[in-house]
Scaffold this motif. Structure first.
Motif, PDB file in Angstrom:
ATOM      1  N   VAL A 110       0.879  -1.324   0.078  1.00 23.83           N
ATOM      2  CA  VAL A 110       0.149   0.065  -0.002  1.00 23.83           C
ATOM      3  C   VAL A 110       0.869   1.213  -0.092  1.00 23.83           C
ATOM      4  CG1 VAL A 110      -1.565   1.264   1.433  1.00 23.83           C
ATOM      5  CG2 VAL A 110      -2.122  -1.092   0.889  1.00 23.83           C
ATOM      6  N   ALA A 111       2.095   1.207   0.951  1.00 25.48           N
ATOM      7  CA  ALA A 111       2.688   2.692   0.680  1.00 25.48           C
ATOM      8  C   ALA A 111       3.378   2.705  -0.536  1.00 25.48           C
ATOM      9  CB  ALA A 111       4.019   2.286   1.882  1.00 25.48           C
ATOM     10  N   ALA A 112       3.680   1.523  -1.212  1.00 30.31           N
ATOM     11  CA  ALA A 112       4.351   1.892  -2.557  1.00 30.31           C
ATOM     12  C   ALA A 112       3.435   2.222  -3.455  1.00 30.31           C
ATOM     13  CB  ALA A 112       5.007   0.488  -3.071  1.00 30.31           C
ATOM     14  N   LEU A 113       2.187   1.839  -3.742  1.00 27.92           N
ATOM     15  CA  LEU A 113       1.165   2.270  -4.512  1.00 27.92           C
ATOM     16  C   LEU A 113       0.713   3.839  -3.970  1.00 27.92           C
ATOM     17  CD1 LEU A 113      -1.026  -0.946  -4.302  1.00 27.92           C
ATOM     18  CD2 LEU A 113       0.296  -0.052  -6.268  1.00 27.92           C
ATOM     19  N   LEU A 118       1.208  11.346  -9.605  1.00 31.53           N
ATOM     20  CA  LEU A 118       0.098  11.299 -10.776  1.00 31.53           C
ATOM     21  C   LEU A 118      -0.746  12.706 -10.755  1.00 31.53           C
ATOM     22  CD1 LEU A 118      -1.798   7.971 -10.701  1.00 31.53           C
ATOM     23  CD2 LEU A 118       0.453   8.712 -12.211  1.00 31.53           C
ATOM     24  N   GLU A 119      -0.723  13.161 -11.912  1.00 30.77           N
ATOM     25  CA  GLU A 119      -1.593  14.319 -12.153  1.00 30.77           C
ATOM     26  C   GLU A 119      -2.996  13.820 -12.625  1.00 30.77           C
ATOM     27  OE1 GLU A 119       0.196  17.403 -14.591  1.00 30.77           O
ATOM     28  OE2 GLU A 119       1.728  17.598 -13.022  1.00 30.77           O
ATOM     29  N   ARG A 120      -3.929  13.866 -12.101  1.00 30.90           N
ATOM     30  CA  ARG A 120      -5.119  13.207 -12.673  1.00 30.90           C
ATOM     31  C   ARG A 120      -6.490  14.052 -12.313  1.00 30.90           C
ATOM     32  NH1 ARG A 120      -3.425  11.607  -7.682  1.00 30.90           N
ATOM     33  NH2 ARG A 120      -4.800  11.359  -5.752  1.00 30.90           N
ATOM     34  N   PRO A 121      -7.520  13.567 -13.029  1.00 27.29           N
ATOM     35  CA  PRO A 121      -8.831  14.523 -12.538  1.00 27.29           C
ATOM     36  C   PRO A 121      -9.600  13.863 -11.426  1.00 27.29           C
ATOM     37  CG  PRO A 121      -9.098  12.895 -14.418  1.00 27.29           C
ATOM     38  CD  PRO A 121      -7.626  13.139 -14.431  1.00 27.29           C
ATOM     39  N   ASP A 122      -9.974  14.698 -10.640  1.00 28.30           N
ATOM     40  CA  ASP A 122     -10.491  14.160  -9.279  1.00 28.30           C
ATOM     41  C   ASP A 122     -11.790  13.189  -9.515  1.00 28.30           C
ATOM     42  OD1 ASP A 122      -8.831  15.769  -7.993  1.00 28.30           O
ATOM     43  OD2 ASP A 122     -10.251  17.431  -7.864  1.00 28.30           O
ATOM     44  N   SER A 123     -12.240  13.205 -10.634  1.00 28.81           N
ATOM     45  CA  SER A 123     -13.574  12.444 -10.781  1.00 28.81           C
ATOM     46  C   SER A 123     -12.904  10.929 -11.337  1.00 28.81           C
ATOM     47  CB  SER A 123     -14.146  13.071 -11.992  1.00 28.81           C
ATOM     48  OG  SER A 123     -13.695  13.038 -13.148  1.00 28.81           O
ATOM     49  N   TRP A 124     -11.681  10.756 -11.506  1.00 25.01           N
ATOM     50  CA  TRP A 124     -11.239   9.411 -11.986  1.00 25.01           C
ATOM     51  C   TRP A 124     -10.445   8.794 -10.905  1.00 25.01           C
ATOM     52  CZ3 TRP A 124      -6.205   7.696 -13.700  1.00 25.01           C
ATOM     53  CH2 TRP A 124      -5.865   6.487 -14.319  1.00 25.01           C
ATOM     54  N   ARG A 125     -10.977   7.533 -10.501  1.00 20.75           N
ATOM     55  CA  ARG A 125     -10.437   6.770  -9.534  1.00 20.75           C
ATOM     56  C   ARG A 125      -9.220   5.890 -10.011  1.00 20.75           C
ATOM     57  NH1 ARG A 125     -11.641   2.154  -5.866  1.00 20.75           N
ATOM     58  NH2 ARG A 125     -13.240   1.405  -7.367  1.00 20.75           N
ATOM     59  N   THR A 126      -8.083   6.214  -9.832  1.00 22.52           N
ATOM     60  CA  THR A 126      -7.001   5.619 -10.595  1.00 22.52           C
ATOM     61  C   THR A 126      -6.908   4.129 -10.216  1.00 22.52           C
ATOM     62  OG1 THR A 126      -5.202   5.782  -9.173  1.00 22.52           O
ATOM     63  CG2 THR A 126      -5.739   7.780 -10.357  1.00 22.52           C
ATOM     64  N   PRO A 127      -6.369   3.516 -11.331  1.00 22.35           N
ATOM     65  CA  PRO A 127      -6.233   1.901 -11.058  1.00 22.35           C
ATOM     66  C   PRO A 127      -5.161   1.806  -9.612  1.00 22.35           C
ATOM     67  CG  PRO A 127      -5.754   2.357 -13.403  1.00 22.35           C
ATOM     68  CD  PRO A 127      -6.105   3.734 -12.691  1.00 22.35           C
ATOM     69  N   LEU A 128      -4.122   2.544  -9.435  1.00 20.89           N
ATOM     70  CA  LEU A 128      -3.571   2.820  -8.035  1.00 20.89           C
ATOM     71  C   LEU A 128      -4.434   2.630  -7.030  1.00 20.89           C
ATOM     72  CD1 LEU A 128      -0.472   4.870  -9.362  1.00 20.89           C
ATOM     73  CD2 LEU A 128      -0.111   2.417  -8.640  1.00 20.89           C
ATOM     74  N   GLN A 129      -5.330   3.620  -7.125  1.00 21.29           N
ATOM     75  CA  GLN A 129      -6.317   3.894  -5.689  1.00 21.29           C
ATOM     76  C   GLN A 129      -7.236   2.665  -5.591  1.00 21.29           C
ATOM     77  OE1 GLN A 129      -6.152   6.525  -3.735  1.00 21.29           O
ATOM     78  NE2 GLN A 129      -7.258   4.980  -2.623  1.00 21.29           N
ATOM     79  N   ARG A 130      -7.404   2.149  -6.659  1.00 23.23           N
ATOM     80  CA  ARG A 130      -8.543   0.862  -6.746  1.00 23.23           C
ATOM     81  C   ARG A 130      -7.690  -0.260  -5.891  1.00 23.23           C
ATOM     82  NH1 ARG A 130      -9.920   0.944 -12.651  1.00 23.23           N
ATOM     83  NH2 ARG A 130     -11.047  -1.190 -12.564  1.00 23.23           N
ATOM     84  N   VAL A 131      -6.424  -0.565  -6.237  1.00 25.78           N
ATOM     85  CA  VAL A 131      -5.795  -1.459  -5.741  1.00 25.78           C
ATOM     86  C   VAL A 131      -5.356  -1.226  -4.082  1.00 25.78           C
ATOM     87  CG1 VAL A 131      -3.683  -2.916  -5.825  1.00 25.78           C
ATOM     88  CG2 VAL A 131      -4.752  -2.180  -8.035  1.00 25.78           C
ATOM     89  N   VAL A 132      -5.367   0.030  -3.751  1.00 28.08           N
ATOM     90  CA  VAL A 132      -5.033   0.664  -2.541  1.00 28.08           C
ATOM     91  C   VAL A 132      -6.207   0.112  -1.694  1.00 28.08           C
ATOM     92  CG1 VAL A 132      -4.780   2.381  -0.886  1.00 28.08           C
ATOM     93  CG2 VAL A 132      -3.127   1.994  -3.006  1.00 28.08           C
ATOM     94  N   ASP A 133      -7.758   0.771  -2.544  1.00 26.45           N
ATOM     95  CA  ASP A 133      -8.668   0.294  -1.578  1.00 26.45           C
ATOM     96  C   ASP A 133      -8.991  -0.909  -1.219  1.00 26.45           C
ATOM     97  OD1 ASP A 133      -8.987   2.977  -1.604  1.00 26.45           O
ATOM     98  OD2 ASP A 133     -10.575   3.244  -3.321  1.00 26.45           O
ATOM     99  N   ALA A 134      -8.718  -1.960  -2.428  1.00 23.22           N
ATOM    100  CA  ALA A 134      -8.797  -3.458  -2.233  1.00 23.22           C
ATOM    101  C   ALA A 134      -8.053  -4.143  -1.218  1.00 23.22           C
ATOM    102  CB  ALA A 134      -8.667  -4.210  -3.697  1.00 23.22           C
ATOM    103  N   ARG A 190      -6.820  -2.314   1.330  1.00 27.79           N
ATOM    104  CA  ARG A 190      -7.267  -1.974   2.613  1.00 27.79           C
ATOM    105  C   ARG A 190      -8.491  -2.737   3.131  1.00 27.79           C
ATOM    106  NH1 ARG A 190      -6.048   4.368   1.778  1.00 27.79           N
ATOM    107  NH2 ARG A 190      -3.807   4.559   2.983  1.00 27.79           N
ATOM    108  N   ARG A 191      -9.402  -3.132   2.289  1.00 25.31           N
ATOM    109  CA  ARG A 191     -10.572  -3.979   2.479  1.00 25.31           C
ATOM    110  C   ARG A 191     -10.127  -5.397   2.916  1.00 25.31           C
ATOM    111  NH1 ARG A 191     -12.722  -1.313  -2.284  1.00 25.31           N
ATOM    112  NH2 ARG A 191     -12.253  -3.346  -3.484  1.00 25.31           N
ATOM    113  N   THR A 192      -9.073  -5.765   2.353  1.00 22.38           N
ATOM    114  CA  THR A 192      -8.624  -7.122   2.849  1.00 22.38           C
ATOM    115  C   THR A 192      -8.198  -7.059   4.325  1.00 22.38           C
ATOM    116  OG1 THR A 192      -8.158  -7.677   0.511  1.00 22.38           O
ATOM    117  CG2 THR A 192      -7.063  -8.996   2.302  1.00 22.38           C
ATOM    118  N   GLU A 193      -7.546  -6.095   4.594  1.00 22.63           N
ATOM    119  CA  GLU A 193      -6.866  -5.879   5.796  1.00 22.63           C
ATOM    120  C   GLU A 193      -7.851  -5.723   6.957  1.00 22.63           C
ATOM    121  OE1 GLU A 193      -3.576  -3.142   7.976  1.00 22.63           O
ATOM    122  OE2 GLU A 193      -4.175  -2.552   6.213  1.00 22.63           O
ATOM    123  N   ALA A 194      -8.904  -5.000   6.538  1.00 22.32           N
ATOM    124  CA  ALA A 194     -10.305  -4.797   7.626  1.00 22.32           C
ATOM    125  C   ALA A 194     -10.784  -6.184   7.615  1.00 22.32           C
ATOM    126  CB  ALA A 194     -11.157  -3.821   6.805  1.00 22.32           C
TER     127      ALA A 194
END
Length: 212
Positions: free
Chosen positions: A177-180, A187-203, A205-209
């Motif tokens: 997670v720290a690496a992602l 990244l420079e990204r539009p706020d409305s776009w949930r990047t692939p990196l963020q999606r892996v981080v979220d997944a 974190r859900r596994t950890e929870a």
């Protein structure tokens, strides 16, 4: 890493690539095995000479593991490539280092003798890549000591340092997670776009929870 889809179909496949590097017996294979949803592809062979007193087998080409996320935005595939730890196999790092999103440098916090060469290899690699770095100080529970080791290796003050015990899955997730996140911050990204990196981080974190 793949860029956001700008066409009519927002569902797309993306690949995120992490390079896991570090000296012999630091914990690279353990890290990848803790995260990978598929059996780790390895190139382990029996150790010989002085190395055999430390561990029975070692990586000579690479370790490879994957973690995938599928949601309503498409599929993201996290690819983790582990390099051999011995200097005689360093050419394999050159083979694998292209197009990585972040580098995880794993060092054994209890093995001072390995730190000088580990630092030299780490900084040489980053000079070529200009890629976000996370230093994972394995077999270490003290954040202050982990930061001291990372600075001795040559890590910059703005580069992430994670004390960890990679035999534990939750500790390995913290490192990935720290690496992602380090890659995400570049990244420079539009706020409305949930990047692939963020999606892996979220997944992750859900596994950890769930595990907690």
């Amino acid at each position: 890493m793949s860029s956001p889809d700008t066409g009519a179909d927002a569902h797309d496949d993306h690949v995120v690539k992490l390079l896991v590097t570090g000296p012999f017996n630091a914990g690279k294979t353990t890290l990848i095995g803790s995260i990978s949803q598929t059996p780790v592809v390895d190139t382990d062979v029996a150790t010989t000479g002085d190395e055999a007193a430390t561990k029975q087998r070692t990586t000579v080409a690479m370790d490879f593991g994957t973690y995938s996320v599928t949601d309503d935005e498409g599929r993201v595939e996290l690819l983790m490539f582990g390099t051999p730890g011995q200097a005689r196999f360093a050419f394999m790092t050159d083979v694998m280092k292209g197009d990585v999103d972040a580098v995880i440098s794993v060092v054994d916090g209890s093995d001072d003798a390995s730190h000088q060469l580990a630092g030299q290899a780490m900084r040489s690699l980053l000079a070529d890549l200009h890629t976000p770095l996370v230093v994972a100080v394995n077999r270490c529970d003290d954040p202050d000591e982990a930061h001291r080791i990372a600075r001795r290796l040559g890590a910059l003050s703005n580069e992430a340092v994670v004390p960890c015990q990679l035999i534990h899955g939750e500790s390995a997730r913290d490192v990935v997670v720290a690496a992602l996140i380090a890659a995400l911050e570049r990244l420079e990204r539009p706020d409305s776009w949930r990047t692939p990196l963020q999606r892996v981080v979220d997944a992750l974190r859900r596994t950890e929870a769930v595990a907690a």
